[in-house]
Each structure stands twice: as C-alpha cells, then as structure tokens.
Design a protein around this motif. Structure first.
Motif, PDB file in Angstrom:
ATOM      1  N   GLU A 155     -19.673  13.686  -6.414  1.00 21.59           N
ATOM      2  CA  GLU A 155     -19.043  12.660  -5.599  1.00 21.59           C
ATOM      3  C   GLU A 155     -17.693  13.133  -5.072  1.00 21.59           C
ATOM      4  O   GLU A 155     -17.150  14.134  -5.541  1.00 21.59           O
ATOM      5  N   VAL A 156     -17.203  12.388  -4.066  1.00 19.91           N
ATOM      6  CA  VAL A 156     -15.918  12.718  -3.462  1.00 19.91           C
ATOM      7  C   VAL A 156     -14.955  11.586  -3.786  1.00 19.91           C
ATOM      8  O   VAL A 156     -15.275  10.421  -3.577  1.00 19.91           O
ATOM      9  N   GLN A 157     -13.813  11.937  -4.327  1.00 22.63           N
ATOM     10  CA  GLN A 157     -12.769  10.942  -4.550  1.00 22.63           C
ATOM     11  C   GLN A 157     -11.713  11.126  -3.474  1.00 22.63           C
ATOM     12  O   GLN A 157     -11.065  12.167  -3.406  1.00 22.63           O
ATOM     13  N   GLU A 158     -11.565  10.129  -2.613  1.00 18.95           N
ATOM     14  CA  GLU A 158     -10.533  10.209  -1.582  1.00 18.95           C
ATOM     15  C   GLU A 158      -9.439   9.218  -1.917  1.00 18.95           C
ATOM     16  O   GLU A 158      -9.722   8.046  -2.187  1.00 18.95           O
ATOM     17  N   ALA A 159      -8.225   9.680  -1.941  1.00 20.61           N
ATOM     18  CA  ALA A 159      -7.129   8.789  -2.325  1.00 20.61           C
ATOM     19  C   ALA A 159      -5.824   9.278  -1.728  1.00 20.61           C
ATOM     20  O   ALA A 159      -5.629  10.471  -1.530  1.00 20.61           O
ATOM     21  N   PHE A 160      -4.934   8.348  -1.442  1.00 25.08           N
ATOM     22  CA  PHE A 160      -3.567   8.705  -1.080  1.00 25.08           C
ATOM     23  C   PHE A 160      -2.763   8.685  -2.374  1.00 25.08           C
ATOM     24  O   PHE A 160      -2.734   7.678  -3.079  1.00 25.08           O
ATOM     25  N   ALA A 161      -2.169   9.799  -2.711  1.00 22.73           N
ATOM     26  CA  ALA A 161      -1.503   9.904  -4.011  1.00 22.73           C
ATOM     27  C   ALA A 161      -0.270  10.771  -3.893  1.00 22.73           C
ATOM     28  O   ALA A 161      -0.063  11.469  -2.893  1.00 22.73           O
ATOM     29  N   CYS A 162       0.563  10.721  -4.914  1.00 26.98           N
ATOM     30  CA  CYS A 162       1.797  11.500  -4.931  1.00 26.98           C
ATOM     31  C   CYS A 162       1.842  12.351  -6.190  1.00 26.98           C
ATOM     32  O   CYS A 162       1.387  11.942  -7.251  1.00 26.98           O
ATOM     33  N   GLY A 163       2.414  13.537  -6.045  1.00 31.05           N
ATOM     34  CA  GLY A 163       2.621  14.403  -7.202  1.00 31.05           C
ATOM     35  C   GLY A 163       4.011  14.202  -7.766  1.00 31.05           C
ATOM     36  O   GLY A 163       4.686  13.221  -7.464  1.00 31.05           O
ATOM     37  N   ARG A 164       4.450  15.167  -8.550  1.00 29.89           N
ATOM     38  CA  ARG A 164       5.701  15.009  -9.273  1.00 29.89           C
ATOM     39  C   ARG A 164       6.893  15.563  -8.519  1.00 29.89           C
ATOM     40  O   ARG A 164       8.000  15.515  -9.004  1.00 29.89           O
ATOM     41  N   PHE A 165       6.657  16.123  -7.336  1.00 29.77           N
ATOM     42  CA  PHE A 165       7.768  16.747  -6.616  1.00 29.77           C
ATOM     43  C   PHE A 165       8.153  15.958  -5.370  1.00 29.77           C
ATOM     44  O   PHE A 165       8.695  16.502  -4.422  1.00 29.77           O
ATOM     45  N   GLY A 166       7.808  14.668  -5.373  1.00 26.31           N
ATOM     46  CA  GLY A 166       8.141  13.841  -4.226  1.00 26.31           C
ATOM     47  C   GLY A 166       7.224  14.075  -3.042  1.00 26.31           C
ATOM     48  O   GLY A 166       7.533  13.687  -1.925  1.00 26.31           O
ATOM     49  N   MET A 167       6.083  14.706  -3.283  1.00 25.63           N
ATOM     50  CA  MET A 167       5.157  15.004  -2.190  1.00 25.63           C
ATOM     51  C   MET A 167       3.879  14.189  -2.346  1.00 25.63           C
ATOM     52  O   MET A 167       3.321  14.083  -3.431  1.00 25.63           O
ATOM     53  N   CYS A 168       3.432  13.627  -1.228  1.00 28.34           N
ATOM     54  CA  CYS A 168       2.262  12.768  -1.235  1.00 28.34           C
ATOM     55  C   CYS A 168       1.273  13.243  -0.173  1.00 28.34           C
ATOM     56  O   CYS A 168       1.654  13.911   0.788  1.00 28.34           O
ATOM     57  N   LEU A 211       2.742   2.894  -1.418  1.00 27.97           N
ATOM     58  CA  LEU A 211       2.676   3.580  -2.716  1.00 27.97           C
ATOM     59  C   LEU A 211       4.051   4.121  -3.067  1.00 27.97           C
ATOM     60  O   LEU A 211       4.645   4.897  -2.305  1.00 27.97           O
ATOM     61  N   ARG A 212       4.560   3.690  -4.199  1.00 28.78           N
ATOM     62  CA  ARG A 212       5.883   4.160  -4.601  1.00 28.78           C
ATOM     63  C   ARG A 212       5.799   5.619  -5.047  1.00 28.78           C
ATOM     64  O   ARG A 212       4.967   5.982  -5.865  1.00 28.78           O
ATOM     65  N   VAL A 213       6.677   6.441  -4.479  1.00 29.58           N
ATOM     66  CA  VAL A 213       6.680   7.865  -4.814  1.00 29.58           C
ATOM     67  C   VAL A 213       7.435   8.050  -6.125  1.00 29.58           C
ATOM     68  O   VAL A 213       8.584   7.619  -6.228  1.00 29.58           O
ATOM     69  N   PRO A 214       6.815   8.640  -7.122  1.00 26.74           N
ATOM     70  CA  PRO A 214       7.566   8.886  -8.367  1.00 26.74           C
ATOM     71  C   PRO A 214       8.785   9.746  -8.057  1.00 26.74           C
ATOM     72  O   PRO A 214       8.724  10.642  -7.215  1.00 26.74           O
ATOM     73  N   ALA A 215       9.894   9.440  -8.719  1.00 25.05           N
ATOM     74  CA  ALA A 215      11.115  10.219  -8.489  1.00 25.05           C
ATOM     75  C   ALA A 215      10.810  11.691  -8.740  1.00 25.05           C
ATOM     76  O   ALA A 215      10.228  12.034  -9.754  1.00 25.05           O
ATOM     77  N   PRO A 216      11.166  12.563  -7.789  1.00 30.38           N
ATOM     78  CA  PRO A 216      10.876  13.991  -7.983  1.00 30.38           C
ATOM     79  C   PRO A 216      11.569  14.527  -9.228  1.00 30.38           C
ATOM     80  O   PRO A 216      12.651  14.069  -9.578  1.00 30.38           O
TER      81      PRO A 216
END
Ligand SMILES: [Zn+2]
Length: 782
Positions: free
Chosen positions: A118-131, A695-700
């Motif tokens: 299956e394919v999971q498509e999502a808008f998400a953010c990593g830990r460096f302030g990049m989404c 989507l709130r970006v986690p603080a880098p």
C-alpha cells in the motif's frame, strides 16, 4: 559471563618461565643484545600481517550472480532491480516528478513479487523544521503467527544533486531482493513489514509520517535500517537502538561476515548525523542500522550512481539485511532481554562481546594484574623503569597524533579526498615512528619497564573508557588483559619477545579496523586520530625497539620517519579530487525580490574557485556569505542579470496582535512554481509556533539552527501550485520580520556556461545547483 577472548592469542610462555628456562618457546627471538633487531623485524612483520588481514577482511565479499539459489541474497539480482528502479538515474527528491516515476517502478516490483502493498500519502514534518507531502511505499510478508513484526526500512528519495544509487537505492533494492528471498522459503515465525519511505533527505519526514500515522507502525517490534553514506566498502553495523545486548548476540550468530563494533554507535551518538532509525529511537524499539561508508566523496553528489556502486558492497549490505531480518523474525520481540553490550568483530569471523556492565570489572581486573605483575616482578628498585615505560606508552600516541597533524593540509581540503590511502599510510608510519622514537628516548626503561608501563597504561585507558565511553572500552580492555596476562611471565624472561608479539597481534586485531576506517568515517581531518590509534596498536613493539642495538637505536624511528615523509609527499602530490571523488562546487543563482538585484554564487569546498568558472563573470576574490543564513556556504559572488520572474509571496490572510504577541495567518506561494519554499526568522526572533497547512511544525532541533548561523528555518519541500496556508505566532520582544524564500533545482539558462565550466573533478552536492529568490516581509496585522 559470555566473555569470549579471541582464541589462539593467549601466549604460553609461562611454562617456560616456571620451568626455570628449561623450555624456549620462540628460539632466536630474543629481545635484547645483538639479536634485538631480529625481534623488532619479526614484530613489524607480524603487525604488518595483522594489518593486511584486517584490510583484506574489510573488503566486501564477491557479489553473488543472478543464478544464486533463490533463498540467498544476490547482488547481481539486486543491481538489475536497481537499474530498473533508477531508470535514467535522474535525481528524485521528495515531491519531484522523477521521484514519482521511481515510486511507480518500486510499486510495480512489489506487485511482481505478489506482495500485499500500500501507499501512505501524508503531509508531515521532520525534526529539522522541514515538511513535505510524502508517499511511503509499504508491503508486508505474513508470518506464521501474527504479533510483533520486523520492519525492514530504506528510503526511495534522493537529494536533488544526485541519483542516490547508494543512498538509498541500494537499501531499496536490497529490501525488494530480500523480500523475494524470504518469499521463496517457508514463512518466517513473524511478519515482515517493508517500509520504503520518502523524504528522508528532507529530515526523516517519511519515517515520521509512518510512525505517527500508519496503523502498521504499532506492530513494529524490531527494525533493520539500510543506509549508505558512500558507494563502497564494507556494510558496517554502525548503530543500535534499544537495549542491544540480545541484538548483538543475534547478529553475531546470524551475519555471515559481521563488521560491527560498539565503538561505532558510541561515536555515532556524538556525531550530528541521522537516519530514519533516529525517528524510532525515543521509543527504544530494538533496531540495527547498517551503512556503506566507503567513497564518501561521492555521497550526495551525481557520482552516487550505478557506475560507482560496488556490487561487492551491495552483496555485503544485502547479506546483512536479509540475515538480520531472518534472525529477528525468529526472535522473541514481545519481551526482549535488557542490557547493552560491548562488542567487536574479529576479522569478520566472529563477534566478541560482553555485557556493558562487565566493562569496568574487566578493566579493573586488567589493572590489578598489570600492577601486581609490575610490583612482584620488577621489585621496588625497578618501579622507576615501569614509570618511564608508562610515560613512553602515553607519549607515543600523543606524538603520533601531533605528527599526523601534517597529513590533512598535505592531503588537501576534504573532508573526503580522492586518494585517502596515502594519508592512511602517512598516519600509520607516524604511529610506528612515534612508538620507535619513544622506545629510543625512554630506552632506560628497558624491555621490562616498557612492558610493565604499557600494561598499566592499557589498563588505565580501559578503566577511563569503561567509565566515560563504554562502547569504546574494548579497544583498551582487550589489549590490557593480554598485556597484563603475559606481563609477569615476560618480566621473568625479558629476553623473550613472544609476549610482545602476542600483545601486538591482539592489539592489531582490535585497533587496526578503527585505523583503517577512520578516514572513511570522519574524513582526512581525522588523520591524527588514526595516528594515535596506530601508535597504540604498535605500542607492543616498543620493548623490541628498545632492544635494538645501542649504536643503531635511532634507526627504527628514522626508517618510520622516512616512510612518513614519503607518504606525506605522495598525499600532497596526488590530486585531491578526481571525477570519481569530486570536490563539491555548487552554483547558486540568487535574486533579491525586493531590490531586483541578482547574483551568481559559487561555493567551492576548498575555498578556491576553479579558474574556468571564474572567467564566466566578474567574481570577487574573496568569499562572502551568500545570504545571512548561509554560514556553511561561503561563496564567490558576481552580479547577474535579474530574471523577470516574480519572487515568493507571503500574503496576510488574517490574524491578531494579542498584547505584543503576534498571530498571523498567511498564504505562502511561489508564482514561479518552485517546489521548495521556506521562512527564515532572524536569530533573535521569538518564534512560538509555525504551522503549514494546519499542521504545527515541531520546533527544529537546536542543531538545525547552528547550520544557518542561528536563523530559524521552516520549510515546505513540496509546495502545492496554489501555495500553502501558514500560521506564525511570534512572542513578545523579538523582531517581526521574516525572510521568505523559494528555491528551484538548477540555474537559469543564462548560467549554462558557468555550470559547464565546472571542472570534471568537481560536482554539485546536496541540494545541487539551484535558483533562489528571497524577499523580506514585515509581519503585522492591522
Ligand atoms: Zn540516506
């Protein structure tokens, strides 16, 4: 206690000693008098042989052909698959069309294997302030029973600069070839989940999206991650997560040729590096991480391609991945044992390991043995000699490291150079030279004193590391135990070199792998570390060198010194970079959308601009920061003809000023349809929160700020054509200004000649050549 000491290394001179000299174990190998030269020659030959054996076993195994048995991993099959997946080898960063094509080919292969995918498509953010909007490709292989599953993980996106054949095409191809091998046999006890994720290069975004949003994430009981920070060399098990004592036991039994050491995780933790496995680290899920690190100059460049991917390395990497998945799928993942291990492989033949908490007792045992041996055998009047020996033992690595400070400038700016073997030879010679020099300078210590001092020195280093960095304690504890064990008998019969040879073999087996991998791991700047390690590995030769005839006592150090100078000369003479190991030279077109001013910016890792590129425009003689946050990219700048394209847009949509605290809702858009857009807040801005698309970006991580000179970057790597909603909350007191930027791959056509003038021994890296527009925006609501 599962303490395995490498077999066959324990010398047996004690019988001879106890028998009052009746038995002679190594006739003719006398460590004093006129024949001392032969002892040293033998010692050098033995250490050289151990070094050669270690180097040989760090070479990857031969690749298995396409006709290999179905249950095995075949590099030839995986390479054919990778060729298929990479197609035209276009870079395929997250959100790009090329990335979509790569995904389609991976999915087609999953279908061909008959996998439930299956394919999971999502808008998400990593830990460096990049989404980013990521597309993770998942498949599963059912186990005999449901329950905790093994996650086999690799990422399909590449950096914009290169095709990522190693990073992480190798991991993707291995996951698919491993799945084929697993499906060819009877079901494993546990299910296996394949996660071929997206956006790793953008800050582990796909792995985060899987962990946060996919139901299969809750089933994961153990993880195998496959990565590459290069295209060749052995597949190193360089990181574990969770309690690793049982994992190491498992891998010791499962891997056909383990290249593993608790030193790697201990050092890796201190480095600013991350892989997808980092995302799972806080959960303390058991995980093992394998990586290729040879040919690191090609990492994240166009040369990380199929032509440079070593099929042998792919074989080793695949053998490791498949074996580890099989082992974990048969293990108890519901309640794995606790505790960490200290471990290292011996020539890839076996893994020596013990519980981490046994490190200090082992080191103390070595210390007691060394001190007792020194006291009993040297008598009080000869303690001074042992003290001199300790000084010699400690002085040698310091002297070696100091000498090797000359290697990085000679080998050139790196961190990774085309011919690291010359620098390696130089620091090995520096290590030998320092040991021989110390032996000559501290000759008064005599063979007894040098042996006793070294045993005490090894033990002291073992105790220190057992307390401060247990993962590295084996580097000293194992030689310490060997030196302390043979100390008393060898002091009784100082004329025998057997003890020194035995300790030299043990020290070489433990320390030479570190010396041979250090430049690949840390770059040419780490030559002093390599030299210190080499000096320690060769320190058991000191008593043999001290026994060299008095008249020629400077000869060994002189010979090693000559080798050092010669190797240094070669390191300085060979080209620093080559088409196969390019210098990183990046071209940026930057347009300030406020002033309309545009510039060409050229960043060269060496700090020297290639002459053919300089001819393109009136570049300045000195580098400057391309943008205020461009700390890591000092560049040569020249005026450029501005493009007529519009800059990025940050349009106020609403918000409120809440007593000094600003909440602004805006649209971030790129009228020129750049895929990548970001907000940069000045270092003193009080950024309370940033949201992209709700989507709130986690603080880098604080580390990410240091990359940009304190500026705080929030980035959307997959900007939709119509833009994205942004909400920013700024606290009281800080500036209310933001820089908005949009960035696209490649430079405008006017720069074609500049890019074409880049020499063949140079290449772009990371984000590659790019076009950047910036605009300053004052934030405020009315
Ligand atoms: Zn990677």
């Amino acid at each position: 206690m599962p303490v395995a000491v490498p077999g066959g290394e324990r010398p047996a001179p004690s019988g001879g000693a106890r028998a009052g000299g009746a038995a002679v174990d190594f006739p003719g190998v006398a460590a004093d008098g006129a024949s001392g030269g032969r002892g040293l020659l033998l010692g050098v030959a033995l250490s050289g042989a151990v070094l050669a054996a270690v180097a040989l076993r760090l070479e990857p195994p031969p690749p298995r052909p396409a006709g290999a048995p179905a249950s095995e991993f075949s590099a030839a099959r995986a390479l054919a698959l990778l060729r298929e997946i990479l197609g035209d080898e276009a870079p395929h960063p997250v959100g790009s069309e090329a990335n979509r094509r790569v995904q389609d080919r991976i999915l087609a292969e999953m279908d061909r294997l008959g996998l439930r995918r299956e394919v999971q498509e999502a808008f998400a953010c990593g830990r460096f302030g990049m989404c980013a909007t990521v597309r993770n490709l998942l498949a599963r292989i059912p186990g005999e029973r449901p329950g905790k599953a093994v996650l086999l993980m690799a990422h399909h996106d590449s950096v914009p600069a290169g095709p990522g054949a190693g990073d992480d095409g190798s991991g993707v191809a291995i996951a698919l070839e491993a799945a084929r091998a697993l499906l060819s046999g009877p079901p494993l006890p546990r299910p296996v989940i394949l996660l071929v994720d997206d956006g790793e290069e953008g800050g582990l975004i796909g792995a985060q999206a899987f962990l946060d949003g996919h139901p299969w994430a809750r089933e994961v009981g153990a993880i195998v991650n496959l990565e590459a920070r290069g295209t060749s060399g052995p597949s190193l098990m360089f990181q574990t997560t969770g309690d690793d004592g049982w994992l190491v036991r498992l891998l010791a039994g499962a891997l056909p040729r383990p290249a593993a050491s608790s030193l790697f995780p201990a050092v890796y933790r201190l480095l600013p590096n991350d892989t997808d496995l980092s995302v799972f680290e806080p959960l303390r899920l058991p995980g093992v991480n394998f990586a290729l690190i040879g040919g690191a100059a090609r990492y994240h460049t166009p040369r990380d391609d199929l032509a440079h991917l070593d099929p042998g390395s792919l074989q080793h990497h695949g053998d490791n991945g498949l074996a580890m998945v099989r082992a974990l799928a048969g293990a108890d993942l519901d309640d794995p044992p606790r505790g960490n291990a200290v471990f290292f492989d011996v020539l890839g033949l076996l893994v020596v390991r013990w519980p981490e908490k046994a490190s200090l007792p082992l080191a103390l045992l070595a210390a007691v043995l060394a001190l007792a041996g020194t006291w009993v055998r040297t008598r009080r009047e000869r303690l001074g000699e042992a003290a001199l020996g300790l000084l010699a033992f400690l002085a040698a690595p310091i002297a070696a490291a100091t000498l090797a400070l000359a290697a990085p400038p000679a080998a050139g700016a790196g961190p990774f150079v085309a011919h690291p073997s010359a620098a390696t030879a130089a620091f090995l010679a520096a290590g030998a030279g320092a040991v021989f020099l110390a032996a000559a300078l501290f000759r008064r210590a005599g063979p007894h004193g040098l042996r006793a001092g070294a045993a005490v020195g090894w033990a002291a280093l073992a105790v220190a590391t057992a307390v401060l960095l247990p993962g590295a304690s084996h580097l000293f504890a194992v030689p310490a135990l060997a030196a302390a064990t043979v100390l008393a008998p060898s002091l009784a019969r100082p004329e025998h070199a057997a003890a020194d040879l035995a300790v030299a073999a043990v020290a070489g087996l433990v320390l030479f792998p570190v010396a041979l991998l250090v430049l690949d791991a840390l770059g040419v700047g780490a030559a002093p570390i390599g030299a210190a390690v080499a000096a320690l590995a060769l320190s058991p030769l000191a008593p043999l060198a001290a026994a060299f005839p008095q008249a020629r006592r400077w000869l060994p150090a002189g010979a090693a010194g000559a080798a050092f100078v010669l190797a240094l000369g070669v390191a300085a003479a060979v080209p620093r970079h080559s088409p196969d190991a390019p210098e990183h030279v990046v071209v940026l077109f930057h347009q300030d959308a406020d002033s309309g001013r545009a510039r060409w910016l050229v960043h060269a890792a060496s700090g020297r601009m290639p002459a053919p590129m300089r001819a393109f425009a009136a570049f300045g003689d000195r580098t400057e920061l391309p943008v205020p946050w461009g700390k890591v990219r000092p560049s040569f700048a020249a005026e450029a003809v501005p493009l007529s394209a519009p800059g990025p847009v940050l349009e106020l949509r609403g918000g409120a000023d809440e007593g000094g605290r600003l909440r602004a809702r805006m649209l971030l858009a790129s009228p020129r349809e750049a895929r990548d857009a970001y907000l940069l807040f000045p270092p003193d801005a009080v950024v309370e929160s940033v949201s992209f698309g709700g989507l709130r970006v986690p603080a880098p991580y604080p580390r990410a700020r240091t990359w940009f000179g304190g500026w705080q970057m929030y980035r959307c790597l997959t900007l939709p054509p119509g833009g994205i909603d942004v909400e920013v909350v700024l606290g009281e007191g800080g500036p209310r200004e933001v820089v908005v930027a949009d960035q696209s791959d490649g430079v405008p056509t006017a720069g074609a000649a500049l890019v074409a003038a880049r020499p063949p021994w140079a290449s772009p890296v990371q984000e590659g050549d790019a076009t950047l527009f910036t605009r300053r925006v004052r934030l405020g609501v009315h």
